[in-house]
Design a protein around this motif. Sequence first.
Motif, PDB file in Angstrom:
ATOM      1  N   THR A 120       0.722  -1.093  -0.022  1.00 38.37           N
ATOM      2  CA  THR A 120       0.110   0.052  -0.098  1.00 38.37           C
ATOM      3  C   THR A 120       0.744   1.278  -0.080  1.00 38.37           C
ATOM      4  OG1 THR A 120      -0.082   0.014   2.278  1.00 38.37           O
ATOM      5  CG2 THR A 120      -1.798  -1.356   1.140  1.00 38.37           C
ATOM      6  N   LYS A 138      -0.929   3.601  -7.860  1.00 37.81           N
ATOM      7  CA  LYS A 138      -1.943   4.178  -7.040  1.00 37.81           C
ATOM      8  C   LYS A 138      -3.002   5.252  -8.026  1.00 37.81           C
ATOM      9  CE  LYS A 138      -0.890   4.604  -2.870  1.00 37.81           C
ATOM     10  NZ  LYS A 138      -0.276   5.104  -1.498  1.00 37.81           N
ATOM     11  N   ARG A 170      -7.644   1.731   2.184  1.00 40.94           N
ATOM     12  CA  ARG A 170      -6.273   1.735   2.014  1.00 40.94           C
ATOM     13  C   ARG A 170      -6.091   0.591   1.072  1.00 40.94           C
ATOM     14  NH1 ARG A 170      -2.575  -1.399   6.422  1.00 40.94           N
ATOM     15  NH2 ARG A 170      -0.404  -0.939   5.665  1.00 40.94           N
ATOM     16  N   HIS A 171      -6.677  -0.567   1.050  1.00 44.87           N
ATOM     17  CA  HIS A 171      -6.406  -1.605  -0.203  1.00 44.87           C
ATOM     18  C   HIS A 171      -7.319  -1.387  -1.452  1.00 44.87           C
ATOM     19  CE1 HIS A 171      -5.253  -3.546   3.470  1.00 44.87           C
ATOM     20  NE2 HIS A 171      -4.004  -3.679   2.860  1.00 44.87           N
ATOM     21  N   PHE A 198      -4.763  -4.362  -5.655  1.00 49.61           N
ATOM     22  CA  PHE A 198      -4.085  -5.120  -4.830  1.00 49.61           C
ATOM     23  C   PHE A 198      -4.811  -6.533  -4.585  1.00 49.61           C
ATOM     24  CE2 PHE A 198      -3.750  -6.413  -0.108  1.00 49.61           C
ATOM     25  CZ  PHE A 198      -2.434  -5.917   0.199  1.00 49.61           C
TER      26      PHE A 198
END
Length: 411
Positions: free
Chosen positions: A153, A191, A198-199, A255
């Motif tokens: 992350t 990202k 977060r994921h 992710f």
Amino acid sequence: MNFDYSDKTKELITRLDTFMQEHIYPVEQAYIEKIHSNSQQENTRWRTPEMMENLKQKARDAGLWNLFLPHEYLPHGAGLTNLEYAPLCELMGRVMWSAEVFNCSAPDTGNMEVLAKYGSEAHKKQWLEPLLRGEIRSAFAMTEPAVASSDATNIETSITKDGDHYVINGRKWYTSGAMNESCKIMVVMGKNDPTAARHQQQSQILVPMNTPGVSVVRAMAAMGHYDEPVGHAEVLFDNVKVPAANLLVGEGEGFAIAQGRLGPGRIHHCMRLIGCAQRALDLACKRVESRIAFGQPLSKQQSIRERIAQMHCDIEQARLLTLKAADSMDRYGNKVSRDIIAAIKIVAPKMACNVIDQAIQMHGAGGTSQDFILAATYAYARTIRLADGPDEVHMMQLGRNLIKDFNSCQE
């Protein structure tokens, strides 16, 4: 668990071992010398030797092609389970470069699985099919030099929507496969939404190597080895623009894709490391019987016998745990099997490092030289203690899960 391999697996083991004996081991040193020769010239350093194509054709003709692909990907692969593939992958691991002969080498195996599972029909036609045929190679760009990539992350490379395109900016390193001349496509993790959960901040996107703004900065060494002709690259993405259709699945799915990719990849490394360790033990047994010190073969020394015995025990323990993990993945899936996958990812690289280190010691100075494969296999084993997640991350997560599971059972 049945500890006997199926008849299908036994037949493939025999065929693969025969192929290795007839076509791989006899040219092993010649291939290494050719790579070394090519590496002396910058224009050939990252070029796969022609003899690899000849070996790949022989593997195709022998029906030993894409052995890693499970049943759902037929007719492209052998349709094997993880448990059936394990001893075959181990055999390939006995020679560092041989997995490519059978189109079973990393990072292509993981990338092919990602494209097969998550790619669109257009992705499959353009990239997966040539990979399945062994016509091109690929790279996986995840790790970054500026952040602790053990926590995925943390990744900072940006993937920004711009109309019907995405723009990518960032710097990656240890991008496996990106140095090779035949590498045409990268799977890049970045990202796209730092404000999301977060994921759900990360995405994965396909970036052709020849896209404007993609720069291979340098080759990265691992323990002093540059792993020619495949290599690991530091790659700069400077306003790299690719079609929005290149995004895999959708924004925020990076992710989840990574976790799905790394399960099989982790255990494949463990399978290969069993092969590396077994080869090291075999070489050690040969060496200690032929070298005379203080008036007798090294094999007569009690300390040598004890080390050989311990090396055997360590390999067998790791092999059994690898097979148990493979069987669990087949029966219950990667998610349910996460703890045992973590366990073997912790155990196998450490075991291989220890076994190969002992074999080097028994070979003396020769064990560190280019005349034996031990130094290169040690570098590989040590690197895998970091690749696909360092030991500490797997131990932290495994310990957390075990504590949680135990206490939930007490409630």
